[in-house]
Scaffold this active site. Structure first.
Site, mmCIF file in Angstrom:
data_model
loop_
_atom_site.group_PDB
_atom_site.id
_atom_site.type_symbol
_atom_site.label_atom_id
_atom_site.label_comp_id
_atom_site.label_asym_id
_atom_site.label_seq_id
_atom_site.Cartn_x
_atom_site.Cartn_y
_atom_site.Cartn_z
ATOM 1 C CB SER A 86 -1.058 0.030 1.213
ATOM 2 O OG SER A 86 -1.623 -1.108 1.240
HETATM 3 N N1 SAM Z 1 -0.420 -4.865 4.018
HETATM 4 C C1 SAM Z 1 0.192 -5.233 2.944
HETATM 5 C C2 SAM Z 1 1.586 -4.653 2.805
HETATM 6 O O1 SAM Z 1 2.073 -3.962 3.821
HETATM 7 O O2 SAM Z 1 2.138 -4.870 1.856
HETATM 8 C C3 SAM Z 1 -0.454 -5.006 1.527
HETATM 9 C C4 SAM Z 1 -1.780 -5.738 1.290
HETATM 10 S S1 SAM Z 1 -2.565 -5.965 -0.196
HETATM 11 C C5 SAM Z 1 -2.995 -4.508 -0.589
HETATM 12 C C6 SAM Z 1 -3.634 -6.808 0.191
HETATM 13 C C7 SAM Z 1 -3.417 -8.386 0.491
HETATM 14 O O3 SAM Z 1 -4.324 -8.825 0.907
HETATM 15 C C8 SAM Z 1 -3.086 -9.304 -0.554
HETATM 16 O O4 SAM Z 1 -1.713 -9.663 -0.349
HETATM 17 C C9 SAM Z 1 -4.036 -10.415 -0.580
HETATM 18 O O5 SAM Z 1 -3.495 -11.574 -1.124
HETATM 19 C C10 SAM Z 1 -4.375 -10.272 0.739
HETATM 20 N N2 SAM Z 1 -5.847 -11.051 0.915
HETATM 21 C C11 SAM Z 1 -6.776 -10.745 0.069
HETATM 22 N N3 SAM Z 1 -7.822 -11.658 0.528
HETATM 23 C C12 SAM Z 1 -7.153 -12.062 1.775
HETATM 24 C C13 SAM Z 1 -7.966 -13.401 2.780
HETATM 25 N N4 SAM Z 1 -9.285 -13.229 2.747
HETATM 26 N N5 SAM Z 1 -7.152 -13.569 3.828
HETATM 27 C C14 SAM Z 1 -5.726 -13.162 4.054
HETATM 28 N N6 SAM Z 1 -5.355 -12.151 3.006
HETATM 29 C C15 SAM Z 1 -6.075 -11.845 2.014
#
Ligand code: SAM
Length: 215
Positions: free
Chosen positions: A64
């Site tokens: 992000s």
């Molecule tokens: N917090 C992260 C960082 O600092 O890099 C960025 C997160 S990214 C915007 C969103 C993440 O949520 C992705 O890696 C995606 O695979 C994960 N995601 C989506 N649905 C999810 C779920 N149900 N459980 C866990 N992770 C999930």
């Protein structure tokens, strides 16, 4: 670029992208200045590690924007004693920020390869209070519940019930809620059996998957 040059870039990032937009908590700003974001960014995007936006991390996912990481962290009002749950580990950067401001962090990632990469970087950087789990974070992580704060880093159609159930009394949740393309950050607070919530700034996160996400 040398570590000293990265450190200068971080200082500039904090002044120009975060403090200038109104986030002033000295603890938060110090942590944003200390955590080496470039370590969480893929090698082919290193030049943009401190740019004012999200970056791809593979598998169609993103790390992000630094300001959004700071904004969401700030909204949790952490004082250092909390147990925090993050849904969507991604690169591990947000977890590292939380790990510096709370006692214990549990973070869950849906994509095992991202989970493994984040774990490697966080270990190399010496974090010992961040616990990384693989699985569907829309169900929360019951084993370590309740949490004082929950941060969801993927866009949900609505606040998942398991996350409400796993929030401690007086706890706060921040998450993007809306359509697959555009959302608003919502901040929820638990008061006994009741929850109050307010809508905050507009954002565009990747979709939350899993049982309480987008099918
Ligand atoms: N917090 C992260 C960082 O600092 O890099 C960025 C997160 S990214 C915007 C969103 C993440 O949520 C992705 O890696 C995606 O695979 C994960 N995601 C989506 N649905 C999810 C779920 N149900 N459980 C866990 N992770 C999930």
């Amino acid at each position: 670029m040398t570590e000293e040059e990265y450190s200068q870039e971080r200082k500039r990032m904090v002044v120009e992208q975060i403090a200038s937009r109104g986030l002033r908590d000295p603890r938060l700003l110090a942590v944003m200045e200390a955590v080496p974001r470039h370590r969480f960014v893929p090698l082919d995007h290193l030049n943009w590690a401190y740019a004012d936006g999200p970056l791809p991390i593979g598998f169609g996912q993103t790390i992000s924007q630094p300001y959004i990481v700071a904004f969401m962290t700030d909204a949790l009002h952490l004082i250092g004693s909390e147990r925090v749950l993050e849904v969507g580990t991604g690169s591990g950067y947000q977890a590292a920020i939380l790990g510096q401001l709370a006692a214990e962090v549990h973070t869950i990632e849906f994509i095992p390869e991202l989970s493994a990469q984040a774990e490697k970087v966080l270990q190399e950087l010496g974090f010992t209070n961040i616990h990384i789990h693989s699985g569907d974070g829309s169900l929360g992580w019951l084993e370590a519940a309740p949490y004082d704060s929950i941060l969801v880093a993927a866009a949900a159609p609505r606040l998942p019930q398991p996350l409400m159930d796993q929030l401690a009394e007086g706890g706060r949740i921040i998450l993007p809620v809306g359509s697959r393309g555009f959302q608003q950050l919502e901040i929820w607070e638990r008061r006994g059996k009741k929850f109050k919530h307010e809508a905050s700034i507009p954002v565009a996160f990747v979709p939350l998957r899993g049982e309480h996400g987008w099918r």
